[in-house]
Design a protein around this motif. Structure first.
Motif, PDB file in Angstrom:
ATOM      1  N   ALA A 189     -71.049  20.307   4.759  1.00 28.15           N
ATOM      2  CA  ALA A 189     -70.193  19.168   4.421  1.00 28.15           C
ATOM      3  C   ALA A 189     -70.647  17.920   5.165  1.00 28.15           C
ATOM      4  CB  ALA A 189     -68.738  19.485   4.763  1.00 28.15           C
ATOM      5  N   PHE A 190     -70.984  18.066   6.415  1.00 23.28           N
ATOM      6  CA  PHE A 190     -71.454  16.916   7.190  1.00 23.28           C
ATOM      7  C   PHE A 190     -72.730  16.342   6.583  1.00 23.28           C
ATOM      8  CE2 PHE A 190     -74.220  15.250  10.537  1.00 23.28           C
ATOM      9  CZ  PHE A 190     -73.453  14.170  10.948  1.00 23.28           C
ATOM     10  N   ILE A 191     -73.669  17.218   6.232  1.00 19.30           N
ATOM     11  CA  ILE A 191     -74.930  16.755   5.627  1.00 19.30           C
ATOM     12  C   ILE A 191     -74.649  16.030   4.312  1.00 19.30           C
ATOM     13  CG2 ILE A 191     -77.085  17.554   4.550  1.00 19.30           C
ATOM     14  CD1 ILE A 191     -77.064  19.804   6.735  1.00 19.30           C
ATOM     15  N   TYR A 192     -73.772  16.594   3.483  1.00 20.80           N
ATOM     16  CA  TYR A 192     -73.419  15.944   2.222  1.00 20.80           C
ATOM     17  C   TYR A 192     -72.820  14.560   2.484  1.00 20.80           C
ATOM     18  CZ  TYR A 192     -73.813  20.322  -0.536  1.00 20.80           C
ATOM     19  OH  TYR A 192     -74.235  21.460  -1.178  1.00 20.80           O
ATOM     20  N   ILE A 193     -71.918  14.471   3.449  1.00 20.25           N
ATOM     21  CA  ILE A 193     -71.260  13.202   3.752  1.00 20.25           C
ATOM     22  C   ILE A 193     -72.272  12.164   4.214  1.00 20.25           C
ATOM     23  CG2 ILE A 193     -69.660  12.067   5.371  1.00 20.25           C
ATOM     24  CD1 ILE A 193     -67.941  14.667   5.183  1.00 20.25           C
ATOM     25  N   ILE A 194     -73.136  12.552   5.139  1.00 17.54           N
ATOM     26  CA  ILE A 194     -74.133  11.613   5.661  1.00 17.54           C
ATOM     27  C   ILE A 194     -75.039  11.101   4.534  1.00 17.54           C
ATOM     28  CG2 ILE A 194     -76.233  11.464   7.088  1.00 17.54           C
ATOM     29  CD1 ILE A 194     -73.771  11.257   8.752  1.00 17.54           C
ATOM     30  N   ILE A 195     -75.581  12.026   3.743  1.00 14.04           N
ATOM     31  CA  ILE A 195     -76.469  11.630   2.650  1.00 14.04           C
ATOM     32  C   ILE A 195     -75.719  10.759   1.637  1.00 14.04           C
ATOM     33  CG2 ILE A 195     -77.821  12.466   0.687  1.00 14.04           C
ATOM     34  CD1 ILE A 195     -78.556  14.916   2.461  1.00 14.04           C
ATOM     35  N   GLY A 196     -74.484  11.135   1.322  1.00 14.88           N
ATOM     36  CA  GLY A 196     -73.690  10.367   0.368  1.00 14.88           C
ATOM     37  C   GLY A 196     -73.416   8.956   0.839  1.00 14.88           C
ATOM     38  N   TYR A 197     -73.004   8.802   2.073  1.00 15.39           N
ATOM     39  CA  TYR A 197     -72.695   7.463   2.574  1.00 15.39           C
ATOM     40  C   TYR A 197     -73.946   6.605   2.690  1.00 15.39           C
ATOM     41  CZ  TYR A 197     -67.930   8.934   3.691  1.00 15.39           C
ATOM     42  OH  TYR A 197     -66.648   9.382   3.619  1.00 15.39           O
ATOM     43  N   ILE A 198     -75.008   7.186   3.188  1.00 18.24           N
ATOM     44  CA  ILE A 198     -76.237   6.403   3.348  1.00 18.24           C
ATOM     45  C   ILE A 198     -76.796   6.008   1.979  1.00 18.24           C
ATOM     46  CG2 ILE A 198     -78.636   6.493   4.139  1.00 18.24           C
ATOM     47  CD1 ILE A 198     -77.589   8.080   6.573  1.00 18.24           C
ATOM     48  N   SER A 199     -76.805   6.942   1.029  1.00 18.86           N
ATOM     49  CA  SER A 199     -77.316   6.590  -0.298  1.00 18.86           C
ATOM     50  C   SER A 199     -76.398   5.583  -0.995  1.00 18.86           C
ATOM     51  CB  SER A 199     -77.516   7.833  -1.161  1.00 18.86           C
ATOM     52  OG  SER A 199     -76.275   8.457  -1.434  1.00 18.86           O
ATOM     53  N   GLY A 200     -75.114   5.585  -0.636  1.00 18.19           N
ATOM     54  CA  GLY A 200     -74.167   4.629  -1.216  1.00 18.19           C
ATOM     55  C   GLY A 200     -74.489   3.189  -0.866  1.00 18.19           C
ATOM     56  N   ILE A 201     -75.175   2.994   0.246  1.00 14.10           N
ATOM     57  CA  ILE A 201     -75.540   1.637   0.655  1.00 14.10           C
ATOM     58  C   ILE A 201     -76.430   0.975  -0.402  1.00 14.10           C
ATOM     59  CG2 ILE A 201     -76.845   0.305   2.375  1.00 14.10           C
ATOM     60  CD1 ILE A 201     -75.891   2.415   4.450  1.00 14.10           C
ATOM     61  N   TRP A 202     -77.336   1.750  -1.003  1.00 11.49           N
ATOM     62  CA  TRP A 202     -78.284   1.203  -1.976  1.00 11.49           C
ATOM     63  C   TRP A 202     -77.875   1.441  -3.421  1.00 11.49           C
ATOM     64  CZ3 TRP A 202     -80.041   3.852   2.426  1.00 11.49           C
ATOM     65  CH2 TRP A 202     -80.684   3.047   3.364  1.00 11.49           C
ATOM     66  N   SER A 203     -76.705   2.012  -3.636  1.00  8.19           N
ATOM     67  CA  SER A 203     -76.335   2.361  -5.007  1.00  8.19           C
ATOM     68  C   SER A 203     -75.573   1.240  -5.697  1.00  8.19           C
ATOM     69  CB  SER A 203     -75.490   3.637  -5.002  1.00  8.19           C
ATOM     70  OG  SER A 203     -74.255   3.387  -4.376  1.00  8.19           O
ATOM     71  N   ASN A 204     -75.534   1.383  -7.013  1.00  5.22           N
ATOM     72  CA  ASN A 204     -74.803   0.428  -7.836  1.00  5.22           C
ATOM     73  C   ASN A 204     -74.415   1.166  -9.108  1.00  5.22           C
ATOM     74  OD1 ASN A 204     -73.867  -1.626  -9.481  1.00  5.22           O
ATOM     75  ND2 ASN A 204     -75.445  -3.068  -8.825  1.00  5.22           N
TER      76      ASN A 204
END
Length: 151
Positions: A72-87
């Motif tokens: 869950a932690f890995i998913y959260i980290i990847i999700g939040y970081i990738s969210g920075i560049w998403s649209n």
């Protein structure tokens, strides 16, 4: 930095800090964490010759919980970081929500299955541990031999 950018940074920082705080309980030696969480509630264990036998099924369940939290932690980290560049772009919001639901389901099932397999592999058998290694967290009922020795 504009106010909305600062708000975005604070928002992601709070979410990540929360995830890290939750993860801290599951960092470190997996076997030690599993043993410490093996005795919830009564903290009573049965002893044989100064050893406590930990059953593999319960060990595997405790280990699966540790691995699921790490996943869950890995998913959260990847999700939040990738969210920075998403649209989201111009895609229909309903279609996005449907895709999120499907991907979320797949990731949850995969995380659970992988965590379970790792737990089963790492804890294939019952484990015997010394009473001394857990005497601060476990109460042992007095044995018949110990009672007989008192009289």
């Amino acid at each position: 930095m504009e106010a909305y950018e600062l708000c975005y940074v604070v928002s992601l920082s709070l979410e990540l800090a929360g995830a890290i705080i939750l993860l801290i309980n599951f960092l470190g030696n997996t076997k030690k964490i599993v043993i410490l969480t093996y005795f919830p509630g009564s903290n009573v264990a049965e002893r044989k010759n100064d050893e406590i036998i930990l059953k593999k099924n319960k060990l595997q369940e405790r280990a699966r919980n540790v691995y699921m939290n790490r996943t869950a932690f890995i998913y959260i980290i990847i999700g939040y970081i990738s969210g920075i560049w998403s649209n989201m772009g111009k895609t229909n919001k309903f279609a996005i929500a449907l895709m999120i639901g499907i991907v979320c389901f797949v990731l949850t099932m995969a995380g659970n299955a992988i965590s379970k397999k790792i737990a089963e592999k790492k804890f294939e058998k019952d484990i015997a541990i010394s009473f001394d290694s857990v005497k601060e967290i476990v109460d042992i009922p007095i044995s018949k031999e110990e009672i007989d020795g008192l009289f």
